[in-house]
Scaffold this active site. Sequence first.
Site, PDB file in Angstrom:
ATOM      1  N   ASP A   1       8.425  -1.280  -6.626  1.00  0.00           N
ATOM      2  CA  ASP A   1       7.349  -0.830  -7.512  1.00  0.00           C
ATOM      3  C   ASP A   1       7.856  -0.472  -8.900  1.00  0.00           C
ATOM      4  O   ASP A   1       8.154  -1.337  -9.713  1.00  0.00           O
ATOM      5  CB  ASP A   1       6.599   0.324  -6.863  1.00  0.00           C
ATOM      6  CG  ASP A   1       5.273   0.642  -7.541  1.00  0.00           C
ATOM      7  OD1 ASP A   1       4.974   0.032  -8.578  1.00  0.00           O
ATOM      8  OD2 ASP A   1       4.537   1.499  -7.046  1.00  0.00           O
TER       9      ASP A   1
ATOM     10  N   HIS B   1       0.198   0.313  -1.414  1.00  0.00           N
ATOM     11  CA  HIS B   1       0.192   1.778  -1.300  1.00  0.00           C
ATOM     12  C   HIS B   1      -0.673   2.273  -0.136  1.00  0.00           C
ATOM     13  O   HIS B   1      -0.142   2.732   0.866  1.00  0.00           O
ATOM     14  CB  HIS B   1      -0.229   2.453  -2.616  1.00  0.00           C
ATOM     15  CG  HIS B   1       0.633   2.128  -3.776  1.00  0.00           C
ATOM     16  ND1 HIS B   1       2.002   2.290  -3.759  1.00  0.00           N
ATOM     17  CD2 HIS B   1       0.328   1.636  -5.003  1.00  0.00           C
ATOM     18  CE1 HIS B   1       2.503   1.920  -4.921  1.00  0.00           C
ATOM     19  NE2 HIS B   1       1.513   1.515  -5.688  1.00  0.00           N
TER      20      HIS B   1
END
Length: 456
Positions: A323, A272
């Site tokens: 994800d 991220h």
Amino acid sequence: MMKIRAKSALLTTGWAKNVDICLTKAGKIERISPQAGPMEPADHHADLILPAPVNLHSHAFQRAMSGLTEAKGPDPKDSFWTWRRLMYKFLDQLTPDQMEAIAALAFMEMAEAGFGSVAEFHYFHHAQGGVAYDRLSEMADRIAAAAQATGLGLTLLPVFYQYGGCDQRPLVGGQRRFGNDFDQFAKLYQEAEATVLSGPDDWTIGVAPHSLRAVDPEGLKRAVQLAGDKPLHMHLAEQVPEVEELVAHRKARPVEWLLANHDVKPNWCLIHCTQMTSDETVGLANTGAVAGLCPITEGSLGDGIFNGVAFAQAGGQIGVGSDSDIQISLWEELKQLEYSQRLRDRSRAAYATTEKSTGRFLFDAVVAGGAQAAQRAAGGLEAGAEADLIALDTDNECICGREGDVILDSLIFSGRGQGCITDVWSAGRPIVKQGRHIARDAIVDRYKAVMKQLDH
């Protein structure tokens, strides 16, 4: 030996026309050569062959939550943290059999999307209430079984998870299914490693300390030692409250603290990184580590926007992952990544260079970065690489016979790229044919049966 004849292919050296790609029985590319004469037989014919990237970050069990978290909750300001509470409530009911069925569907969809392998960030370890299974790696073994059933390459990343926050508060509710002290985690890792070593030769294993919130400094140090030179993946600097929590407890921002306290190396993958200053962006890029980006999920959760252009200009490496698996789409991840930069900077062609179009730059970057993060010898089409390949049809309304970099731009930005994929191979294993996974019907039927069992 298998021979694939392609009218066009994107090699590590650039675009090539009329090539034969010969694979070994072990699933490696033996050689790539100019096309033999028309009378020379081939096992497969394709308009276009691309390298199949690694999906470098997945939580497969969350695939079953897709579409379930879009209503307003009791908090008038819904956020990542309200989403997370719903996720914990959902996962608290899953059994190993259900977990395996869900993971198989996610891995099947990854293959159909053009991913050749997955780095599964696996933190779902225990039974309800946090009770350990007789075999600590029971759930990790189910991830491996799902990869085996689908043929997808696997980098298994068992996650080390100690606490509910920097204040070392205990895990509660669904979180308890994640937690281990280090000694128990080390045993779990050893069991999972044995499972991986008994699988296909292209599988590998790494270590994933969950985050700076969930692992204390001593725990992170021991996890880094356990990983050694293997892949080491960790969530980092995803949310503003995470940054505030680190500042309050460790007097430094997440990326700032990590760079000051650890020798971050190219085997690291930081996931991220949507909350970075300019100095942190350059500092992380200079380590050679991969930034693992999940643009669809980051958009879904309102995480923020990665400093992508600055990171690239500093020489940083990137890869993409699905994800939360809310939508599994290689092309859409790349489009969302580029569009996020454009929206923030009010620009166009943010990642394009004088040598490469936007699509070409992004595709080359995630092929190389994903292979590095997963320690998979699949960083492009060349002799000796894993035969992770995508075959595509170019005679359609998406590509229209185009050539060179504009092919990738069309696949990514037209919204029609998924329909162009005809075949996918993972380490030479044919897992998608005519656009469908070879075991699609059985995998979908099993998943649908599981979803009928769950309270959602």
